[in-house]
Design a protein around this motif. Sequence first.
Motif, mmCIF file in Angstrom:
data_model
loop_
_atom_site.group_PDB
_atom_site.id
_atom_site.type_symbol
_atom_site.label_atom_id
_atom_site.label_comp_id
_atom_site.label_asym_id
_atom_site.label_seq_id
_atom_site.Cartn_x
_atom_site.Cartn_y
_atom_site.Cartn_z
ATOM 1 N N THR A 50 59.845 45.752 32.192
ATOM 2 C CA THR A 50 60.378 46.845 31.360
ATOM 3 C C THR A 50 61.897 46.920 31.495
ATOM 4 N N GLY B 199 62.817 38.141 41.055
ATOM 5 C CA GLY B 199 61.445 37.633 41.038
ATOM 6 C C GLY B 199 61.005 37.242 39.628
ATOM 7 N N ASP B 200 59.710 37.428 39.358
ATOM 8 C CA ASP B 200 59.171 37.000 38.063
ATOM 9 C C ASP B 200 59.928 37.605 36.880
ATOM 10 N N VAL C 26 48.517 32.972 47.491
ATOM 11 C CA VAL C 26 49.852 32.523 47.088
ATOM 12 C C VAL C 26 50.414 31.753 48.283
ATOM 13 N N TYR D 259 42.131 36.480 37.501
ATOM 14 C CA TYR D 259 41.764 36.497 38.920
ATOM 15 C C TYR D 259 40.989 37.780 39.175
ATOM 16 N N GLY E 54 56.337 30.974 42.962
ATOM 17 C CA GLY E 54 56.760 32.291 42.458
ATOM 18 C C GLY E 54 56.964 33.293 43.582
ATOM 19 N N THR E 55 56.067 33.266 44.555
ATOM 20 C CA THR E 55 56.180 34.197 45.673
ATOM 21 C C THR E 55 57.375 33.839 46.555
ATOM 22 N N ARG F 181 49.673 47.128 44.181
ATOM 23 C CA ARG F 181 48.495 46.568 43.499
ATOM 24 C C ARG F 181 47.771 45.542 44.359
ATOM 25 N N GLY G 130 58.054 42.073 37.202
ATOM 26 C CA GLY G 130 57.189 40.976 36.781
ATOM 27 C C GLY G 130 57.494 40.369 35.419
ATOM 28 N N VAL H 140 59.812 52.499 41.818
ATOM 29 C CA VAL H 140 58.896 53.044 40.810
ATOM 30 C C VAL H 140 57.877 51.961 40.480
ATOM 31 N N ARG I 60 54.153 51.162 38.413
ATOM 32 C CA ARG I 60 53.237 51.671 37.389
ATOM 33 C C ARG I 60 51.832 51.963 37.935
ATOM 34 N N SER J 247 62.347 48.791 40.164
ATOM 35 C CA SER J 247 61.157 48.921 39.314
ATOM 36 C C SER J 247 60.193 47.802 39.685
HETATM 37 C C1 LIG Z 1 47.672 41.997 40.459
HETATM 38 C C2 LIG Z 1 48.430 40.686 40.527
HETATM 39 C C3 LIG Z 1 47.756 39.519 40.886
HETATM 40 C C4 LIG Z 1 48.437 38.300 40.933
HETATM 41 N N1 LIG Z 1 47.751 37.194 41.322
HETATM 42 C C5 LIG Z 1 48.384 36.010 41.462
HETATM 43 C C6 LIG Z 1 47.704 34.831 41.923
HETATM 44 O O1 LIG Z 1 46.524 34.862 42.227
HETATM 45 N N2 LIG Z 1 48.392 33.672 41.998
HETATM 46 C C7 LIG Z 1 49.715 33.607 41.677
HETATM 47 O O2 LIG Z 1 50.301 32.536 41.789
HETATM 48 N N3 LIG Z 1 50.394 34.695 41.249
HETATM 49 C C8 LIG Z 1 49.767 35.896 41.130
HETATM 50 N N4 LIG Z 1 50.449 37.007 40.694
HETATM 51 C C9 LIG Z 1 51.881 36.877 40.391
HETATM 52 C C10 LIG Z 1 52.690 36.812 41.679
HETATM 53 O O3 LIG Z 1 52.510 37.998 42.425
HETATM 54 C C11 LIG Z 1 54.156 36.619 41.321
HETATM 55 O O4 LIG Z 1 54.284 35.457 40.525
HETATM 56 C C12 LIG Z 1 55.113 36.421 42.485
HETATM 57 O O5 LIG Z 1 54.601 36.843 43.704
HETATM 58 C C13 LIG Z 1 56.429 37.157 42.218
HETATM 59 O O6 LIG Z 1 56.202 38.532 42.380
HETATM 60 P P1 LIG Z 1 56.961 39.682 41.596
HETATM 61 O O7 LIG Z 1 56.966 40.838 42.548
HETATM 62 O O8 LIG Z 1 58.230 39.203 41.035
HETATM 63 O O9 LIG Z 1 56.019 39.989 40.342
HETATM 64 P P2 LIG Z 1 54.562 40.639 40.289
HETATM 65 O O10 LIG Z 1 53.771 40.268 41.482
HETATM 66 O O11 LIG Z 1 54.008 40.324 38.964
HETATM 67 O O12 LIG Z 1 54.820 42.217 40.402
HETATM 68 C C14 LIG Z 1 55.342 43.038 39.399
HETATM 69 C C15 LIG Z 1 55.050 44.492 39.782
HETATM 70 O O13 LIG Z 1 55.686 45.343 38.844
HETATM 71 C C16 LIG Z 1 54.777 46.338 38.440
HETATM 72 N N5 LIG Z 1 55.179 46.771 37.107
HETATM 73 C C17 LIG Z 1 55.057 46.102 35.944
HETATM 74 N N6 LIG Z 1 55.591 46.826 34.947
HETATM 75 C C18 LIG Z 1 56.069 47.961 35.503
HETATM 76 C C19 LIG Z 1 56.751 49.091 34.990
HETATM 77 N N7 LIG Z 1 57.031 49.213 33.688
HETATM 78 N N8 LIG Z 1 57.102 50.074 35.850
HETATM 79 C C20 LIG Z 1 56.814 49.987 37.176
HETATM 80 N N9 LIG Z 1 56.177 48.932 37.713
HETATM 81 C C21 LIG Z 1 55.817 47.930 36.888
HETATM 82 C C22 LIG Z 1 53.421 45.663 38.499
HETATM 83 O O14 LIG Z 1 52.369 46.602 38.587
HETATM 84 C C23 LIG Z 1 53.561 44.844 39.767
HETATM 85 O O15 LIG Z 1 53.242 45.594 40.915
HETATM 86 C C24 LIG Z 1 49.820 38.242 40.599
HETATM 87 C C25 LIG Z 1 50.498 39.407 40.233
HETATM 88 C C26 LIG Z 1 49.833 40.628 40.197
HETATM 89 C C27 LIG Z 1 50.574 41.876 39.800
#
Ligand SMILES: Cc1cc2nc3c(=O)[nH]c(=O)nc-3n(C[C@H](O)[C@H](O)[C@H](O)COP(=O)(O)OP(=O)(O)OC[C@H]3O[C@@H](n4cnc5c(N)ncnc54)[C@H](O)[C@@H]3O)c2cc1C
Length: 406
Positions: free
Chosen positions: A160, A288-289, A43, A182, A301-302, A37, A156, A30, A32, A7
């Motif tokens: 969910t 991840g997050d 990062v 942002y 975070g990345t 995005r 993230g 999956v 959303r 997810s």
């Molecule tokens: C649009 C965006 C911009 C960001 N900009 C920055 C930035 O400028 N600087 C920074 O430090 N960090 C930013 N972040 C956060 C950063 O990407 C994360 O902290 C880090 O890269 C870890 O990534 P992640 O994939 O765990 O989480 P995230 O990057 O937050 O990704 C989570 C993904 O899950 C998807 N999602 C959420 N809920 C659901 C659901 N119910 N069903 C399906 N999909 C779902 C979201 O659309 C997203 O694509 C941003 C995140 C996003 C989504």
Amino acid sequence: MRNVLISGGSIAGLSLAYWLRRYGFAVAVVERAPAPRPGGHAVDLRGVANQVAERMGIMKQIRRARVHEEGMAYVDAQGRVKATMPATLFDGEGAVAEIEILRGDLTDILYAAAGPHVEYLFNDSIASLTEHHEGVHVTFENAPARVFDLVVGADGLHSTVRRLAMGPEEQFVKYLGAYNAYFTIPAAGLNLTPWFLVHTMPGAKLAAIRPDGPNTAKAMFSFKTGPLAYDRRDIRQQKRILAEKFAGGTWQTQRLIDAVWQAPDFFFDSISQVHADRWSTGRVVLLGDAGYCGSPLSGNGTAMAIVGAYVLAGELAAAGGDHVAAFDRYETLMRPYVKECQQLPPGGVDGFLPGSRLAIGVQRTMIKLMTSGPLAKLGANAAQKASSITLPDYQPADGPTVRASR
Ligand SMILES: Cc1cc2nc3c(=O)[nH]c(=O)nc-3n(C[C@H](O)[C@H](O)[C@H](O)COP(=O)(O)OP(=O)(O)OC[C@H]3O[C@@H](n4cnc5c(N)ncnc54)[C@H](O)[C@@H]3O)c2cc1C
């Protein structure tokens, strides 16, 4: 144990999809959003995350796409530079990392790397998870229900999967006292330089811009406040909150706020961390997050998402179907690294968003001391914590063992 649902199709989810495919798993993602995005600022990739990117074979694309900035420059209301953090500081391992890449560009690279054999369910979300002896029965908001061997929450900060499998968000998310926005805007009329320009204002507020291609710029806003009640899907409401908060702001603030209404990729969220005692329950695991967000304050975070994906996929492949053993190893290996990465800088949110003119002056002095003076060691700290894990070597199905490149 070969059929995995992820997810979230962002940094963590796409990195995991890449590795699971290499180990021969069937992978569905999956997401959303209607596509991976876009959006976000730069990062940073540091330490072991760069090693993982090398092992994925995407370092060349990352280097090609990296932002070419001189570093961060703090400016006053007239745009005069008051303090800088050059990108070259500490060999590129200071507060500004040597490799900074726009989040949207990194997502595109990971999406391409994951390849055509990953199944995507865009515009959808998991609605329910029910674990059986044989797998997890998943219903979606749109797609028909299916059964998967494992489900990964890479969705993230507001995951969910975490809510459905482990409990309400309040149990895991720790609000740190501020919000970030942002978005991309036209560059015309802005005074841009090769630096990421940051302007802190009394009232614990900050506006910032960086160049982004020939015609656009990336804007960023941060402000300190108590928790806000708003609808996370109502972008206009979030833009209104921002516009009200920054009305009358100094420097180029008003020009940036005027442009927010047309921004195509507006992103607004709290500055929060995620702390969970366990990252898995049964056949469901967090990545991840969703499991260990550090927040933009701690950074990394990345890096945590990319390293976590590498370790989780590698351990699942190595455990030969024993997901319990794999999840245990994933936690054991990742916990110390995550703990280091989640450490907040001295001063926390107040150091980042000083409230008064006096505090802004102190912040500028601190930056000078941390970049060139006796506190320089603190500035180099970010790099050390990003290297506090040794990557194991794993054996992909499609080739030789993945090991450190020298
Ligand atoms: C649009 C965006 C911009 C960001 N900009 C920055 C930035 O400028 N600087 C920074 O430090 N960090 C930013 N972040 C956060 C950063 O990407 C994360 O902290 C880090 O890269 C870890 O990534 P992640 O994939 O765990 O989480 P995230 O990057 O937050 O990704 C989570 C993904 O899950 C998807 N999602 C959420 N809920 C659901 C659901 N119910 N069903 C399906 N999909 C779902 C979201 O659309 C997203 O694509 C941003 C995140 C996003 C989504």
